[in-house]
Design a protein around this motif. Structure first.
Motif, PDB file in Angstrom:
ATOM      1  N   PHE A  80      -1.896  -6.269  -8.978  1.00 59.74           N
ATOM      2  CA  PHE A  80      -2.879  -6.788  -8.041  1.00 59.74           C
ATOM      3  C   PHE A  80      -4.120  -7.142  -8.841  1.00 59.74           C
ATOM      4  N   THR A  81      -4.434  -8.451  -8.921  1.00 60.51           N
ATOM      5  CA  THR A  81      -5.552  -8.923  -9.749  1.00 60.51           C
ATOM      6  C   THR A  81      -6.461  -9.792  -8.886  1.00 60.51           C
ATOM      7  N   PRO A  82      -7.338  -9.192  -8.113  1.00 57.33           N
ATOM      8  CA  PRO A  82      -8.142  -9.939  -7.143  1.00 57.33           C
ATOM      9  C   PRO A  82      -9.144 -10.875  -7.802  1.00 57.33           C
ATOM     10  N   ALA A  83      -9.607 -11.812  -7.015  1.00 62.17           N
ATOM     11  CA  ALA A  83     -10.642 -12.753  -7.450  1.00 62.17           C
ATOM     12  C   ALA A  83     -11.671 -12.886  -6.336  1.00 62.17           C
ATOM     13  N   TYR A  84     -12.892 -13.161  -6.731  1.00 57.69           N
ATOM     14  CA  TYR A  84     -13.951 -13.445  -5.761  1.00 57.69           C
ATOM     15  C   TYR A  84     -13.870 -14.911  -5.384  1.00 57.69           C
ATOM     16  N   LYS A  85     -13.824 -15.195  -4.073  1.00 54.27           N
ATOM     17  CA  LYS A  85     -13.690 -16.575  -3.614  1.00 54.27           C
ATOM     18  C   LYS A  85     -15.040 -17.281  -3.726  1.00 54.27           C
ATOM     19  N   PRO A 133     -17.798 -20.446  -3.675  1.00 54.59           N
ATOM     20  CA  PRO A 133     -18.042 -21.587  -2.786  1.00 54.59           C
ATOM     21  C   PRO A 133     -17.311 -22.829  -3.288  1.00 54.59           C
ATOM     22  N   LEU A 134     -17.061 -23.766  -2.370  1.00 57.29           N
ATOM     23  CA  LEU A 134     -16.346 -24.991  -2.707  1.00 57.29           C
ATOM     24  C   LEU A 134     -17.017 -25.688  -3.885  1.00 57.29           C
ATOM     25  N   GLY A 135     -16.189 -26.085  -4.869  1.00 59.13           N
ATOM     26  CA  GLY A 135     -16.711 -26.768  -6.048  1.00 59.13           C
ATOM     27  C   GLY A 135     -16.971 -25.856  -7.220  1.00 59.13           C
ATOM     28  N   GLU A 136     -16.901 -24.538  -6.988  1.00 56.23           N
ATOM     29  CA  GLU A 136     -17.091 -23.587  -8.065  1.00 56.23           C
ATOM     30  C   GLU A 136     -15.784 -22.857  -8.340  1.00 56.23           C
ATOM     31  N   HIS A 137     -15.696 -22.249  -9.525  1.00 51.23           N
ATOM     32  CA  HIS A 137     -14.480 -21.545  -9.911  1.00 51.23           C
ATOM     33  C   HIS A 137     -14.448 -20.146  -9.299  1.00 51.23           C
ATOM     34  N   ASP A 138     -13.259 -19.736  -8.808  1.00 48.46           N
ATOM     35  CA  ASP A 138     -13.102 -18.349  -8.405  1.00 48.46           C
ATOM     36  C   ASP A 138     -13.251 -17.456  -9.637  1.00 48.46           C
ATOM     37  N   GLU A 139     -13.701 -16.240  -9.410  1.00 52.83           N
ATOM     38  CA  GLU A 139     -13.997 -15.324 -10.510  1.00 52.83           C
ATOM     39  C   GLU A 139     -13.094 -14.101 -10.410  1.00 52.83           C
ATOM     40  N   ASN A 140     -12.308 -13.840 -11.462  1.00 51.59           N
ATOM     41  CA  ASN A 140     -11.504 -12.626 -11.483  1.00 51.59           C
ATOM     42  C   ASN A 140     -12.416 -11.412 -11.423  1.00 51.59           C
ATOM     43  N   ILE A 141     -12.035 -10.434 -10.587  1.00 53.78           N
ATOM     44  CA  ILE A 141     -12.863  -9.244 -10.425  1.00 53.78           C
ATOM     45  C   ILE A 141     -11.991  -8.001 -10.535  1.00 53.78           C
ATOM     46  N   SER A 142     -12.619  -6.885 -10.805  1.00 54.05           N
ATOM     47  CA  SER A 142     -11.914  -5.615 -10.882  1.00 54.05           C
ATOM     48  C   SER A 142     -11.695  -5.051  -9.483  1.00 54.05           C
ATOM     49  N   PHE A 143     -10.837  -4.021  -9.412  1.00 52.09           N
ATOM     50  CA  PHE A 143     -10.657  -3.361  -8.125  1.00 52.09           C
ATOM     51  C   PHE A 143     -11.956  -2.688  -7.684  1.00 52.09           C
ATOM     52  N   ASP A 144     -12.700  -2.139  -8.643  1.00 55.26           N
ATOM     53  CA  ASP A 144     -13.977  -1.510  -8.298  1.00 55.26           C
ATOM     54  C   ASP A 144     -14.938  -2.518  -7.680  1.00 55.26           C
ATOM     55  N   GLU A 187     -12.903 -13.133  10.694  1.00 60.23           N
ATOM     56  CA  GLU A 187     -13.924 -12.965   9.664  1.00 60.23           C
ATOM     57  C   GLU A 187     -13.191 -12.874   8.332  1.00 60.23           C
ATOM     58  N   MET A 188     -13.229 -13.967   7.576  1.00 59.02           N
ATOM     59  CA  MET A 188     -12.469 -14.016   6.332  1.00 59.02           C
ATOM     60  C   MET A 188     -13.141 -13.147   5.260  1.00 59.02           C
ATOM     61  N   LEU A 189     -12.313 -12.430   4.530  1.00 54.85           N
ATOM     62  CA  LEU A 189     -12.816 -11.569   3.471  1.00 54.85           C
ATOM     63  C   LEU A 189     -12.992 -12.372   2.185  1.00 54.85           C
ATOM     64  N   PRO A 190     -14.037 -12.069   1.396  1.00 53.88           N
ATOM     65  CA  PRO A 190     -14.358 -12.903   0.232  1.00 53.88           C
ATOM     66  C   PRO A 190     -13.532 -12.586  -1.014  1.00 53.88           C
ATOM     67  N   VAL A 191     -12.316 -12.099  -0.795  1.00 53.66           N
ATOM     68  CA  VAL A 191     -11.462 -11.699  -1.905  1.00 53.66           C
ATOM     69  C   VAL A 191     -10.150 -12.471  -1.838  1.00 53.66           C
ATOM     70  N   GLU A 192      -9.802 -13.130  -2.930  1.00 51.41           N
ATOM     71  CA  GLU A 192      -8.503 -13.779  -3.051  1.00 51.41           C
ATOM     72  C   GLU A 192      -7.552 -12.763  -3.664  1.00 51.41           C
ATOM     73  N   CYS A 193      -6.491 -12.438  -2.941  1.00 51.94           N
ATOM     74  CA  CYS A 193      -5.606 -11.345  -3.339  1.00 51.94           C
ATOM     75  C   CYS A 193      -4.443 -11.893  -4.167  1.00 51.94           C
TER      76      CYS A 193
END
Length: 286
Positions: free
Chosen positions: A141-146, A148-159, A95-101
């Protein structure tokens, strides 16, 4: 995009910009083939032609790193089909997590652009006076929200990461990512290389174990520099010549306005890019 390979006993279920995924055609779907193609992408477009041998190089480098990191991962033993041998990982389904680490050890790219404007990277304050390519006081550590294909990943906060996966899992992702980055950076430094930044993906197995997944520490997911050039260089271009597809990005930026279909890559650009991929794996693994 090239068509995925037909593999007897397996059915194609998904294609990303570089990888094709397959599940067993019959029986339990607890295994997966992750097949790396020679496709190359830039600015959210898959380009033509691909980079010869790239899929094999990426797979070989991922397997080399998985073997050295000693952390739970997605690999499992078994026979790789002949049609895709050399560019394929046999993995367990997760089960892949929706966070790009993302972990950044040096100030560059979008981080440098933000720092110039606000003195921050992903809203994390940094000391004044840093230059493009400088080592950060501590890896970030600057995570991003993964997306969907064709859209840009979004930088997100740790919160926000906590909201997505829960506090315990978010802290586990952060700590694992920073630990893997530090260990990998030390190995790269022994080879005369700098691991400037990288991104990891994680999934959870049926027992709740967090496992490192997808590719790891490859030219497509990481920014490597030559340490001697970084120390001696007098310009950003000299200090931060990377072992990845930056050659492709630079050529495309100079010859395409990002509207319509991207132009075909010249043979010289393809070969120079392939040579950088080969040089990195030779430097690391020999």
């Amino acid at each position: 995009m090239t068509h995925p390979t037909e593999i007897p006993g397996w059915r194609h279920v998904y294609s990303g910009k570089v990888r094709d995924l397959y599940l067993p055609a019959e029986g339990p779907e607890d295994r997966m083939l992750v097949v790396a193609s020679d496709r190359v992408s830039a600015f959210d477009h898959v380009l033509s032609p691909g980079i010869p041998g790239k899929g094999e190089l990426l797979t070989r480098l991922s397997l080399w790193w998985f073997d050295r990191l000693g952390v739970p991962n997605h690999l499992r033993s078994g026979e790789i089909p002949e049609a895709v041998r050399g560019r394929t990982m046999l993995t367990r389904r997760l089960e892949m997590l929706p966070v790009e680490c993302v972990v950044r050890g040096y100030l560059t790219g979008s981080g440098w652009a933000e720092y110039q404007q606000h003195g921050t990277v992903c809203d994390i304050p940094l000391p004044a006076g840093l230059e493009n390519g400088d080592r950060l006081p501590e890896p970030l550590f600057t995570p991003a929200y993964k997306a969907p294909l064709g859209e840009h990943d979004e930088n997100i906060s740790f919160d926000r990461t906590v909201e997505l996966v829960g506090r315990d899992r978010a802290e586990q992702l952060r700590d694992a990512s920073l630990d893997i980055y530090r260990r990998a950076a030390a190995i790269a430094e022994e080879k005369g290389l700098i691991l400037a930044d990288t991104k990891f993906e994680f999934g959870v197995d049926d027992d709740g174990v967090l496992r490192l997944a997808d590719e790891v520490l490859t030219s497509d997911s990481s920014r490597y520099w030559d340490r001697a050039a970084w120390e001696r260089g007098t310009t950003p271009e000299e200090r931060m010549a990377s072992f990845d597809k930056q050659i492709v990005r630079d050529w495309l930026a100079a010859h395409w306005d990002r509207t319509g279909t991207p132009p075909e890559l010249p043979a010289e650009i393809v070969e120079r890019t392939a040579a950088r991929y080969r040089e990195l794996i030779d430097r690391l693994t020999v």
